[in-house]
Design a protein around this motif. Structure first.
Motif, PDB file in Angstrom:
ATOM      1  N   PRO A 126       5.851   2.157 -27.924  1.00 39.76           N
ATOM      2  CA  PRO A 126       6.438   2.762 -29.117  1.00 39.76           C
ATOM      3  C   PRO A 126       5.440   3.662 -29.842  1.00 39.76           C
ATOM      4  CG  PRO A 126       6.949   0.417 -29.020  1.00 39.76           C
ATOM      5  CD  PRO A 126       5.937   0.697 -27.947  1.00 39.76           C
ATOM      6  N   GLY A 127       5.891   4.872 -30.169  1.00 37.90           N
ATOM      7  CA  GLY A 127       5.068   5.809 -30.916  1.00 37.90           C
ATOM      8  C   GLY A 127       4.023   6.546 -30.100  1.00 37.90           C
ATOM      9  N   VAL A 128       4.043   6.393 -28.766  1.00 31.83           N
ATOM     10  CA  VAL A 128       3.031   6.992 -27.901  1.00 31.83           C
ATOM     11  C   VAL A 128       3.714   7.854 -26.843  1.00 31.83           C
ATOM     12  CG1 VAL A 128       1.169   6.478 -26.264  1.00 31.83           C
ATOM     13  CG2 VAL A 128       1.537   4.986 -28.235  1.00 31.83           C
ATOM     14  N   VAL A 129       3.189   9.064 -26.617  1.00 36.51           N
ATOM     15  CA  VAL A 129       3.709   9.914 -25.554  1.00 36.51           C
ATOM     16  C   VAL A 129       3.373   9.251 -24.220  1.00 36.51           C
ATOM     17  CG1 VAL A 129       3.519  12.159 -24.415  1.00 36.51           C
ATOM     18  CG2 VAL A 129       3.497  12.025 -26.914  1.00 36.51           C
ATOM     19  N   PRO A 130       4.361   9.031 -23.348  1.00 39.32           N
ATOM     20  CA  PRO A 130       4.106   8.368 -22.065  1.00 39.32           C
ATOM     21  C   PRO A 130       3.081   9.103 -21.202  1.00 39.32           C
ATOM     22  CG  PRO A 130       6.442   8.382 -22.533  1.00 39.32           C
ATOM     23  CD  PRO A 130       5.785   9.282 -23.553  1.00 39.32           C
ATOM     24  N   ASN A 131       2.354   8.328 -20.423  1.00 40.43           N
ATOM     25  CA  ASN A 131       1.408   8.845 -19.440  1.00 40.43           C
ATOM     26  C   ASN A 131       2.092   8.715 -18.084  1.00 40.43           C
ATOM     27  OD1 ASN A 131      -0.672   9.121 -17.517  1.00 40.43           O
ATOM     28  ND2 ASN A 131      -2.192   8.367 -18.965  1.00 40.43           N
ATOM     29  N   VAL A 132       2.205   9.819 -17.362  1.00 45.24           N
ATOM     30  CA  VAL A 132       2.881   9.813 -16.061  1.00 45.24           C
ATOM     31  C   VAL A 132       1.955  10.369 -15.001  1.00 45.24           C
ATOM     32  CG1 VAL A 132       5.215  10.020 -16.998  1.00 45.24           C
ATOM     33  CG2 VAL A 132       3.928  12.078 -16.504  1.00 45.24           C
ATOM     34  N   GLY A 133       2.190   9.949 -13.764  1.00 44.03           N
ATOM     35  CA  GLY A 133       1.391  10.467 -12.666  1.00 44.03           C
ATOM     36  C   GLY A 133       1.698   9.756 -11.375  1.00 44.03           C
ATOM     37  N   VAL A 134       0.794   9.949 -10.426  1.00 45.88           N
ATOM     38  CA  VAL A 134       0.916   9.338  -9.104  1.00 45.88           C
ATOM     39  C   VAL A 134      -0.433   8.726  -8.748  1.00 45.88           C
ATOM     40  CG1 VAL A 134       1.356   9.746  -6.647  1.00 45.88           C
ATOM     41  CG2 VAL A 134       2.625  11.038  -8.365  1.00 45.88           C
ATOM     42  N   LYS A 135      -0.399   7.531  -8.161  1.00 48.29           N
ATOM     43  CA  LYS A 135      -1.623   6.865  -7.721  1.00 48.29           C
ATOM     44  C   LYS A 135      -1.383   6.251  -6.349  1.00 48.29           C
ATOM     45  CE  LYS A 135      -5.727   4.994  -8.067  1.00 48.29           C
ATOM     46  NZ  LYS A 135      -6.937   5.809  -8.000  1.00 48.29           N
ATOM     47  N   ASN A 136      -2.365   6.405  -5.466  1.00 52.43           N
ATOM     48  CA  ASN A 136      -2.300   5.782  -4.149  1.00 52.43           C
ATOM     49  C   ASN A 136      -3.049   4.456  -4.207  1.00 52.43           C
ATOM     50  OD1 ASN A 136      -3.779   5.286  -1.349  1.00 52.43           O
ATOM     51  ND2 ASN A 136      -1.810   6.272  -0.994  1.00 52.43           N
ATOM     52  N   PHE A 137      -2.365   3.394  -3.812  1.00 56.32           N
ATOM     53  CA  PHE A 137      -2.971   2.073  -3.723  1.00 56.32           C
ATOM     54  C   PHE A 137      -3.185   1.757  -2.242  1.00 56.32           C
ATOM     55  CE2 PHE A 137      -0.936   2.004  -7.859  1.00 56.32           C
ATOM     56  CZ  PHE A 137      -1.895   1.410  -8.658  1.00 56.32           C
ATOM     57  N   GLU A 138      -4.437   1.532  -1.859  1.00 54.05           N
ATOM     58  CA  GLU A 138      -4.789   1.285  -0.464  1.00 54.05           C
ATOM     59  C   GLU A 138      -4.675  -0.198  -0.134  1.00 54.05           C
ATOM     60  OE1 GLU A 138      -8.672   2.886   0.299  1.00 54.05           O
ATOM     61  OE2 GLU A 138      -8.185   4.764  -0.710  1.00 54.05           O
ATOM     62  N   ASN A 139      -4.411  -0.476   1.149  1.00 54.94           N
ATOM     63  CA  ASN A 139      -4.349  -1.868   1.587  1.00 54.94           C
ATOM     64  C   ASN A 139      -5.752  -2.499   1.505  1.00 54.94           C
ATOM     65  OD1 ASN A 139      -4.898  -0.089   3.915  1.00 54.94           O
ATOM     66  ND2 ASN A 139      -5.045  -2.007   5.057  1.00 54.94           N
ATOM     67  N   ASN A 140      -5.770  -3.812   1.381  1.00 55.21           N
ATOM     68  CA  ASN A 140      -6.996  -4.615   1.312  1.00 55.21           C
ATOM     69  C   ASN A 140      -7.918  -4.215   0.149  1.00 55.21           C
ATOM     70  OD1 ASN A 140      -6.532  -4.257   4.593  1.00 55.21           O
ATOM     71  ND2 ASN A 140      -6.861  -6.360   3.905  1.00 55.21           N
ATOM     72  N   ARG A 141      -7.350  -3.676  -0.933  1.00 57.09           N
ATOM     73  CA  ARG A 141      -8.154  -3.248  -2.071  1.00 57.09           C
ATOM     74  C   ARG A 141      -7.662  -3.940  -3.344  1.00 57.09           C
ATOM     75  NH1 ARG A 141     -12.787  -0.747  -1.532  1.00 57.09           N
ATOM     76  NH2 ARG A 141     -12.430   0.348  -3.453  1.00 57.09           N
ATOM     77  N   THR A 142      -8.587  -4.140  -4.265  1.00 56.79           N
ATOM     78  CA  THR A 142      -8.230  -4.614  -5.598  1.00 56.79           C
ATOM     79  C   THR A 142      -8.469  -3.473  -6.584  1.00 56.79           C
ATOM     80  OG1 THR A 142     -10.451  -5.502  -5.985  1.00 56.79           O
ATOM     81  CG2 THR A 142      -8.785  -7.030  -5.102  1.00 56.79           C
ATOM     82  N   TYR A 143      -7.675  -3.479  -7.648  1.00 54.86           N
ATOM     83  CA  TYR A 143      -7.751  -2.425  -8.659  1.00 54.86           C
ATOM     84  C   TYR A 143      -7.724  -3.046 -10.039  1.00 54.86           C
ATOM     85  CZ  TYR A 143      -6.577   0.723  -4.843  1.00 54.86           C
ATOM     86  OH  TYR A 143      -6.605   1.421  -3.664  1.00 54.86           O
ATOM     87  N   THR A 144      -8.331  -2.371 -10.986  1.00 51.35           N
ATOM     88  CA  THR A 144      -8.224  -2.755 -12.396  1.00 51.35           C
ATOM     89  C   THR A 144      -7.665  -1.565 -13.154  1.00 51.35           C
ATOM     90  OG1 THR A 144     -10.512  -2.110 -12.855  1.00 51.35           O
ATOM     91  CG2 THR A 144     -10.110  -4.430 -12.344  1.00 51.35           C
ATOM     92  N   PRO A 195       0.826  -1.207   0.000  1.00 48.81           N
ATOM     93  CA  PRO A 195       0.000   0.000   0.000  1.00 48.81           C
ATOM     94  C   PRO A 195       0.863   1.260   0.000  1.00 48.81           C
ATOM     95  CG  PRO A 195      -0.722  -1.545   1.687  1.00 48.81           C
ATOM     96  CD  PRO A 195       0.581  -2.053   1.162  1.00 48.81           C
ATOM     97  N   GLY A 196       0.368   2.326  -0.657  1.00 42.31           N
ATOM     98  CA  GLY A 196       1.075   3.599  -0.669  1.00 42.31           C
ATOM     99  C   GLY A 196       1.006   4.279  -2.015  1.00 42.31           C
ATOM    100  N   ASP A 197       1.711   5.400  -2.107  1.00 47.80           N
ATOM    101  CA  ASP A 197       1.763   6.177  -3.348  1.00 47.80           C
ATOM    102  C   ASP A 197       2.787   5.591  -4.300  1.00 47.80           C
ATOM    103  OD1 ASP A 197      -0.158   8.010  -2.565  1.00 47.80           O
ATOM    104  OD2 ASP A 197       1.309   9.416  -1.750  1.00 47.80           O
ATOM    105  N   TYR A 198       2.421   5.521  -5.569  1.00 51.99           N
ATOM    106  CA  TYR A 198       3.307   5.032  -6.616  1.00 51.99           C
ATOM    107  C   TYR A 198       3.379   6.057  -7.739  1.00 51.99           C
ATOM    108  CZ  TYR A 198       3.533   0.334  -4.670  1.00 51.99           C
ATOM    109  OH  TYR A 198       3.786  -0.734  -3.855  1.00 51.99           O
TER     110      TYR A 198
END
Length: 180
Positions: A152-170, A142-145
């Motif tokens: 290839p050929g795509v401008v990268p997507n950058v940022g920050v996301k917080n992933f909480e404990n005991n959670r699932t994400y898609t 858990p925490g900020d990432y």
């Protein structure tokens, strides 16, 4: 007291400047290297006007850490051969959806590359590669990432996301194109 305030202001401004990513172009043919030294291995030669993604304006031995957008390869070029362009805005990761609760204390992410090209995902210092249409399940403390998604050929997507404990994400990769 004034000196301390100026120092704090300078540190805050420096962190903002150096953690920001930019688009850029190569100004003259240059060696694209694995490291930030003229003795490091050459990945390739980048031609003038090659579009690049500058990870930050912080340099190492006067070299920028960049991604060649055409190939999605990461490496270094000397800053004297780079024209810095537009700021790349950071994403808040809103496309990463909390999808439920996990039986594990850690966060669990199901990541789907819904494209026909290989994608690269960098979460903090960990790098994952996804073949076209590949799905991976990743367990995260858990925490900020800080994240960077590129292809290839795509401008990268950058940022920050917080992933909480005991959670699932898609998280589903897709490519947004714009019409000119």
């Amino acid at each position: 007291m004034k000196t301390i305030l100026h120092l704090i202001f300078f540190i805050l401004i420096s962190n903002v400047i150096y953690s920001q990513s930019y688009l850029g172009k190569i100004t003259k043919q240059v060696n694209f290297r694995e490291g930030s030294n003229s003795n490091d291995n050459i990945i390739s030669s980048l031609k003038s006007q090659t579009q690049i993604f500058i990870i930050s304006l912080e340099t190492e031995n006067d070299y920028y850490n960049i991604i060649d957008i055409a190939t999605d390869k990461e490496g270094y070029v000397h800053k004297s051969y780079v024209k810095v362009g537009k700021v790349v805005n950071k994403s808040n990761g809103s496309f990463i959806s909390a999808s439920g609760n996990s039986a594990s204390y850690d966060a669990e992410a199901t990541i789907f590359n819904n494209t026909s090209i290989t994608m690269t995902l960098k979460l903090n210092s960990e790098v994952y590669r996804f073949s076209p249409k590949e799905i991976k399940n990743i367990t995260l403390n858990p925490g900020d990432y800080d994240f960077r998604a590129s292809a290839p050929g795509v401008v990268p997507n950058v940022g920050v996301k917080n992933f909480e404990n005991n959670r699932t994400y898609t998280w589903q990769f897709y490519i947004v194109t714009s019409r000119r």
